[in-house]
Design an enzyme around this catalytic site. Sequence first.
Site, mmCIF file in Angstrom:
data_model
loop_
_atom_site.group_PDB
_atom_site.id
_atom_site.type_symbol
_atom_site.label_atom_id
_atom_site.label_comp_id
_atom_site.label_asym_id
_atom_site.label_seq_id
_atom_site.Cartn_x
_atom_site.Cartn_y
_atom_site.Cartn_z
ATOM 1 N N SER A 35 -1.103 67.715 -20.213
ATOM 2 C CA SER A 35 0.008 68.444 -19.756
ATOM 3 C C SER A 35 0.442 67.621 -18.374
ATOM 4 O O SER A 35 1.538 67.999 -18.222
ATOM 5 C CB SER A 35 -0.732 69.687 -19.036
ATOM 6 O OG SER A 35 -1.717 69.718 -18.148
ATOM 7 N N THR A 36 -0.331 67.079 -17.756
ATOM 8 C CA THR A 36 0.426 66.166 -16.508
ATOM 9 C C THR A 36 1.308 65.093 -17.135
ATOM 10 O O THR A 36 2.304 65.012 -16.539
ATOM 11 C CB THR A 36 -0.689 65.710 -15.633
ATOM 12 O OG1 THR A 36 -1.831 66.785 -15.446
ATOM 13 C CG2 THR A 36 -0.129 65.334 -14.385
ATOM 14 N N ASP A 86 -1.604 58.001 -16.995
ATOM 15 C CA ASP A 86 -2.441 59.007 -17.843
ATOM 16 C C ASP A 86 -3.244 59.853 -16.562
ATOM 17 O O ASP A 86 -3.245 59.521 -15.532
ATOM 18 C CB ASP A 86 -3.388 58.386 -18.562
ATOM 19 C CG ASP A 86 -3.779 59.266 -19.596
ATOM 20 O OD1 ASP A 86 -3.571 60.378 -19.671
ATOM 21 O OD2 ASP A 86 -4.852 58.608 -20.333
ATOM 22 N N ASP A 89 -9.728 64.146 -16.582
ATOM 23 C CA ASP A 89 -10.268 65.437 -16.429
ATOM 24 C C ASP A 89 -11.231 65.373 -15.014
ATOM 25 O O ASP A 89 -11.338 66.557 -14.198
ATOM 26 C CB ASP A 89 -11.290 65.809 -17.498
ATOM 27 C CG ASP A 89 -10.592 65.845 -18.701
ATOM 28 O OD1 ASP A 89 -9.525 66.715 -18.560
ATOM 29 O OD2 ASP A 89 -10.700 65.058 -19.678
ATOM 30 N N LYS A 99 -12.252 61.454 -19.219
ATOM 31 C CA LYS A 99 -11.162 61.742 -19.857
ATOM 32 C C LYS A 99 -11.434 62.228 -21.190
ATOM 33 O O LYS A 99 -12.674 62.008 -21.573
ATOM 34 C CB LYS A 99 -10.040 60.336 -19.830
ATOM 35 C CG LYS A 99 -9.772 60.010 -18.586
ATOM 36 C CD LYS A 99 -8.803 58.997 -18.596
ATOM 37 C CE LYS A 99 -7.745 59.085 -19.806
ATOM 38 N NZ LYS A 99 -6.908 60.201 -19.801
ATOM 39 N N GLY A 100 -10.463 62.672 -21.799
ATOM 40 C CA GLY A 100 -10.843 63.250 -23.335
ATOM 41 C C GLY A 100 -10.666 64.738 -23.733
ATOM 42 O O GLY A 100 -10.575 65.006 -24.703
ATOM 43 N N GLU A 108 -6.503 56.366 -25.749
ATOM 44 C CA GLU A 108 -6.144 56.180 -24.288
ATOM 45 C C GLU A 108 -6.991 54.839 -23.699
ATOM 46 O O GLU A 108 -6.406 54.098 -23.019
ATOM 47 C CB GLU A 108 -6.590 57.563 -23.561
ATOM 48 C CG GLU A 108 -5.570 58.641 -23.785
ATOM 49 C CD GLU A 108 -6.203 59.986 -23.131
ATOM 50 O OE1 GLU A 108 -5.426 60.964 -23.123
ATOM 51 O OE2 GLU A 108 -7.460 59.939 -22.747
ATOM 52 N N LYS A 126 -9.160 67.841 -10.060
ATOM 53 C CA LYS A 126 -9.909 66.687 -10.564
ATOM 54 C C LYS A 126 -10.771 65.903 -9.908
ATOM 55 O O LYS A 126 -11.749 65.003 -10.301
ATOM 56 C CB LYS A 126 -8.774 65.958 -11.266
ATOM 57 C CG LYS A 126 -7.811 66.668 -12.048
ATOM 58 C CD LYS A 126 -8.415 67.429 -13.382
ATOM 59 C CE LYS A 126 -7.273 68.177 -14.060
ATOM 60 N NZ LYS A 126 -6.458 67.508 -14.980
HETATM 61 C C1 5RP Z 1 -6.302 63.857 -22.887
HETATM 62 C C2 5RP Z 1 -6.831 63.501 -21.464
HETATM 63 C C3 5RP Z 1 -6.273 63.846 -20.332
HETATM 64 O O1 5RP Z 1 -5.694 63.060 -19.552
HETATM 65 C C4 5RP Z 1 -6.925 64.996 -19.352
HETATM 66 O O2 5RP Z 1 -7.604 65.781 -20.327
HETATM 67 C C5 5RP Z 1 -6.228 65.528 -18.327
HETATM 68 O O3 5RP Z 1 -5.372 66.673 -19.013
HETATM 69 P P1 5RP Z 1 -4.311 67.240 -18.077
HETATM 70 O O4 5RP Z 1 -3.129 66.555 -17.552
HETATM 71 O O5 5RP Z 1 -3.563 68.480 -19.425
HETATM 72 O O6 5RP Z 1 -4.974 68.228 -17.053
HETATM 73 O O7 5RP Z 1 -7.939 62.642 -21.078
HETATM 74 O O8 5RP Z 1 -7.379 63.170 -23.721
#
Ligand code: 5RP
Length: 229
Positions: A35-36, A86, A89, A99-100, A108, A126
């Site tokens: 989403s970010t 990127d 989490d 991440k993931g 990634e 985070k």
């Molecule tokens: C996707 C990821 C994302 O970077 C991680 O989940 C963060 O996501 P968001 O920006 O939605 O909080 O690793 O596989």
Amino acid sequence: MNQTGQTQDELKTLVAQAALKHVVPGEYLGVGTGSTVNKFIDALAASGLNIKAAVSSSNASTERMLSLGLPVVALTQVERIAVYIDGADEIDAKGFMVKGGGAALTREKIVAAQADKFVCIADVSKRVAVLGRFPLPVEVIPMAAPQLIRQFAAMGGKASLRQSNGQALLTDNGQQILDVVGLQITDPLGFENTVSQWPGVVTVGVFAHQRAHVCLLGTAQGVQTLVYD
Ligand code: 5RP
């Protein structure tokens, strides 16, 4: 919402906008997932910045970029990526990440490994002292999942298969995701080395070898730029 009234979503918008300063015009740009990153993709398209092309880490990001008219090329066509942008989490004080959450960890990690610089964009929720608060994603070959669940149990973790619409979720690579809770990852490099060698593990969501060089952290005081040595 934080003390100054900003939602997590607004903090994500702030860091996505701030990440534009790290885009190198005329060069290949690695683009993550989530989403970010979606907000970053939207900001990039609106900015008019001229990149050679983007290298994407997921089908979802590819589709979003193409729909906004951004050029996307396959990683196989590229030798060097100037910057990879990127989300995460979790991120600790050394730039080690989990991440993931969006199930895109394998691509990634591959794209990040080919980039000169990893810029993480994240809201302050985070940031962690020790990795392990967020369930740890691990992409696995389906036939190995039961054995891997037992191996995580032996190290104190509880792993479960990620579901989507009542079935095991399949990644862009046609594999499955285990989410592991109950771990305290005090040695991210050692943990990544160990789990990466277990038969059936495609990718572990600890990004220690591919850690962030810079984190743009969205906080109540604004965007903090954290640089890791
Ligand atoms: C996707 C990821 C994302 O970077 C991680 O989940 C963060 O996501 P968001 O920006 O939605 O909080 O690793 O596989």
